[in-house]
Write an enzyme that holds these catalytic residues in place. Structure first.
Site, mmCIF file in Angstrom:
data_model
loop_
_atom_site.group_PDB
_atom_site.id
_atom_site.type_symbol
_atom_site.label_atom_id
_atom_site.label_comp_id
_atom_site.label_asym_id
_atom_site.label_seq_id
_atom_site.Cartn_x
_atom_site.Cartn_y
_atom_site.Cartn_z
ATOM 1 N N ASP A 66 -64.881 -36.170 14.250
ATOM 2 C CA ASP A 66 -65.856 -36.527 15.500
ATOM 3 C C ASP A 66 -65.836 -35.101 16.047
ATOM 4 O O ASP A 66 -64.689 -34.558 16.656
ATOM 5 C CB ASP A 66 -65.912 -37.680 15.972
ATOM 6 C CG ASP A 66 -64.668 -37.042 16.862
ATOM 7 O OD1 ASP A 66 -63.783 -37.164 16.579
ATOM 8 O OD2 ASP A 66 -64.800 -37.497 18.331
ATOM 9 N N GLU A 67 -66.830 -34.817 17.279
ATOM 10 C CA GLU A 67 -67.101 -33.597 17.980
ATOM 11 C C GLU A 67 -66.146 -32.661 17.924
ATOM 12 O O GLU A 67 -65.431 -31.633 18.894
ATOM 13 C CB GLU A 67 -66.281 -34.161 19.528
ATOM 14 C CG GLU A 67 -66.954 -35.543 19.975
ATOM 15 C CD GLU A 67 -66.755 -35.952 21.080
ATOM 16 O OE1 GLU A 67 -67.143 -36.208 22.606
ATOM 17 O OE2 GLU A 67 -65.302 -36.006 21.772
#
Length: 740
Positions: free
Chosen positions: A357-358
């Site tokens: 993620d991210e």
């Protein structure tokens, strides 16, 4: 002309026969009280019969279990537990079964104040015991729990004996957790009893998890143990440990010893212990090592992994940081492969979480070599590069017999072109749309959006969220529905420490546990809250290690600068604390005063995530005498606390408080006065106690609006805290009948 008449007669005869048969079943089962014989080994047939035809409403039966079983039938009688009560196993001894029986005999002993023993099956009197039956070899071996294993059980309690049957050890453990919850004590006689019931139960979803972030704030072994204890009793079956992030790599690596944190980490021996501890409770332990972003901690000892070659330090701040792995170098994959080989040996579960993620992307965009690689490999952009990285990592995990799990970004922007094997599991955390797209693309999915406990949303907000909402059923066929494995609640630890995590998890996690276990039709929030608070106190009574109730007073005591004031001021401070709830993730983030080194010991860190006294006041039938007493107490509480605010060292003390307790105290007094005013209107129809006050001439709608606005302002006036005392007053105000 005769043919339609003939068909009508056949149809009518068929209806009559069906009616007689259903009536026969009802009469037969009424006579048998739906109690299965303890010698009945046809577990699946009985279970299916119960689920298909006789799913009585458990809430109407007064049973206070959470999660609520799928099928409950009660009788107007009790099974009394005496000092002769025994847990009796009808199965061959095994480590996990023996430990489960010992564990639950201790729980029963703790609740009943009796000495409850475990015995092997014998020909002795079957009365006053709970007999355990397991219909397969599963109970006779110490196997690791599996996804989709049978967790169903049948629990029968009559006036003379009780039986618990299942076809797996996991089913036995789930049934024992129900049995413990059923124990009650008669307040007048002191007798301990269980209502006579017939329960046939199984979970709705096979994956019912909790993510616990041990990276941003370290969570040692006792935290994991007590969390697993409570998860077992609430029928959760997956603990997902977020083990690496920018703030720390929390598992010992012997291959790369500069990888893990120097102080706060799990040794490999610790991990093996926790895996076994979880397995005893039939909970799977899923590791997450977040890559290629959230990897600052990797680069402290091994900076060559990073896309930007510089000196790295453990981050004490959180968010979407720029530090990212370089996915274009073969040395990166060689390193990751060795780490995965080492870590996969520690965790026996076939599922392994790689985060994903991210990924911020700035370092990739600013690197000429990385941009050149993207062009050469025809990857187009950073999403294509991450997809390339994910495919390489998935191949490594497959080599070690692991199935990859990742956050929704591993499919973000690339979709079918990701090249990921369809066995991968996608965890949706930003939107429900992601889950729908995951299933449409043929992957299995988990839902976490709507279950972020660290955001401190209301319990009913989480409860109303569902991996499969009723109005979404049309989106999926039966096979696609099976690809929605369930969900995971998330406890990220930016603003949570080992001392506060219990109050942020419990009791709200119980509502999510019910959503994952019980039928979707079990959606009465009033009943849920009543059962949730009962279970919260039961978890405390069982002495499983949770501290949010037992240490509530002592954490408030720590806020006093002068220890001599504790005796006189603790009670009014508790009145104020009971009237408040912590404000959630956003207010703390906006304050910009927190990082990993700031101790989480302020006023809101001592608060319960949900105020039981306020909820009861808001949801009980309106009793003017009770409300008058409470509002009067609130209105005078600030006077009682005055000496706390007169301290000559008030500046230093306010730093300890963290939040403006003095303003909160004033606001609570104002809420109490508004409550008394509203009550006064209900009895005298006076809008102000002073007859000459101009407010008495206001239109009633204007008067209501005026106080509604005041309550809204008072609720959120103090940063980071919600003054939830406004809720019962707002309810009372809204109950005023207006005749126009």
């Amino acid at each position: 002309m005769l043919r339609p008449v003939f068909l009508f007669k056949i149809l009518l005869l068929s209806l009559v026969i069906n009616f007689i048969f259903i009536l026969y079943l009802l009469i037969r089962n009424a006579n048998q009280q739906l109690f299965i014989s303890r010698n009945d080994v046809n577990h699946e047939r009985y279970q299916d019969y119960a689920f298909r035809g006789f799913n009585f409403n458990p809430v109407s039966n007064g049973i206070k279990l959470i999660p609520m079983p799928a099928f409950v039938r009660t009788e107007y009688s009790k099974f009394v537990i005496t000092d002769q009560f025994r847990l009796v196993s009808n199965e061959k001894s095994s480590k996990y079964l023996d430990l489960a029986l010992k564990r639950y005999s201790t729980y029963i002993s703790t609740l009943t104040k009796l000495s409850i023993k475990v015995e092997l099956a014998s020909s002795s009197n079957p009365e006053n015991r709970l007999t355990i039956y397991c219909g397969s070899q599963n109970c006779k071996r110490d196997s690791y729990p599996e996804l989709n294993e049978d967790e169903s059980y049948i629990l029968n309690v009559t006036e003379t004996e009780s039986s618990l049957s299942a076809i797996t050890l996991t089913g036995i453990v789930r049934g024992l957790s129900t049995f413990v919850q059923l124990i009650e004590r008669d307040k007048s006689s002191g007798t301990v009893f269980i209502p006579c019931v017939n329960i046939v139960d199984r979970p709705r979803f096979p994956w019912r998890g909790l993510l616990l972030d041990v990276s941003r704030h370290w969570m040692p072994i006792p935290v994991i143990e007590r969390t697993l204890n409570a998860m077992e009793l609430s029928k959760m079956n997956v603990l997902h440990l977020h083990l690496s992030d920018d703030q720390g790599f929390r598992v010992e690596s012997l291959v790369y010893p500069l990888l893990h944190d120097r102080k706060d980490y799990f040794s490999q021996k610790d991990i093996r212990y926790l895996v076994d501890y979880a397995a005893q409770r039939r909970i799977r332990l899923i590791p997450e090592f977040d890559i290629p972003g959230h990897t600052t901690s990797w680069f402290v000892g091994y900076p060559n992994l990073a896309a930007e070659q510089t000196r790295y330090e453990i981050s004490i701040r959180w968010g979407m940081l720029k530090s990212t792995m370089d996915p274009t170098k073969e040395t990166t994959y060689t390193f990751i492969d060795k780490v995965l080989r080492e870590m996969t040996e520690l965790f026996p579960d076939p599922y392994f979480h790689i985060g994903g993620d991210e990924v911020e992307g700035t370092q990739w965009a600013q690197s000429q070599s990385i941009q050149r690689f993207i062009q050469q490999q025809n990857l187009k952009d950073k999403y294509g590069l991450q997809a390339y990285f994910n495919r390489r990592v998935q191949a490594m995990l497959k080599k070690y017999n692991k199935v990859m799990i990742g956050w929704e970004e591993i499919l973000d922007q690339v979709g079918e072109k990701s090249g990921l094997d369809k066995k991968a599991i996608i965890q949706s955390w930003k939107s429900r749309k992601s889950l729908t797209e995951t299933i449409d693309k043929g992957y299995r999915g988990l839902l976490s959006t709507g279950y972020y406990l660290d955001h401190l949303s209301s319990t009913d907000f989480h409860y109303k969220n569902d991996p499969i909402l009723d109005d979404e059923l049309w989106l999926f066929n039966k096979e696609q529905q099976s690809h929605i494995l369930g969900g995971e609640a998330c406890m990220w630890s930016e603003y949570v420490s080992q001392d506060t995590v219990d109050s942020r998890l419990w009791p709200r996690l119980l509502a999510i546990a019910e959503r994952f276990w019980s039928p979707s039709s079990m959606n009465d929030t009033l009943s849920m809250y009543e059962r949730l608070f009962r279970m919260n106190h039961l978890l405390d009574d069982l002495q499983i290690g949770l501290t949010h109730l037992s240490l509530y007073k002592s954490r408030l005591e720590n806020l006093f600068g002068d220890s001599n004031k504790k005796k006189d001021l603790l009670h009014p401070l508790m009145i104020l604390a009971d009237a408040c709830e912590p404000g959630g993730f956003e207010p703390r983030a906006q304050s910009q005063k927190y990082h990993a080194l700031v101790p989480l010991t302020t006023f809101i860190d001592a608060l319960q995530a949900v105020s039981e006294p306020i909820w009861k006041l808001e949801n009980s039938p309106i009793n003017h005498n009770v409300l008058h007493g409470v509002f009067q107490k609130w209105s005078l509480n600030h006077i009682r606390l005055n000496s706390l605010f007169d301290d000559p060292n008030i500046g230093k003390i306010k730093q300890v408080w963290g939040q403006d307790i003095e303003q909160l105290s004033k606001n609570l007094a104002q809420v109490g006065r508004i409550g008394l005013t509203v009550l006064d209107y209900g009895s005298k129809r006076a809008q102000h106690q002073d007859k000459n006050n101009s407010m008495n001439s206001w239109p009633i709608l204007t008067w209501i609006q005026y106080y509604s606005q005041q309550l809204d302002q008072l609720e959120n006036q103090v940063m980071e805290v919600r003054l939830v005392a406004v809720r019962p007053v707002r309810r009372l105000l809204n109950s005023i009948k207006i005749f126009i």
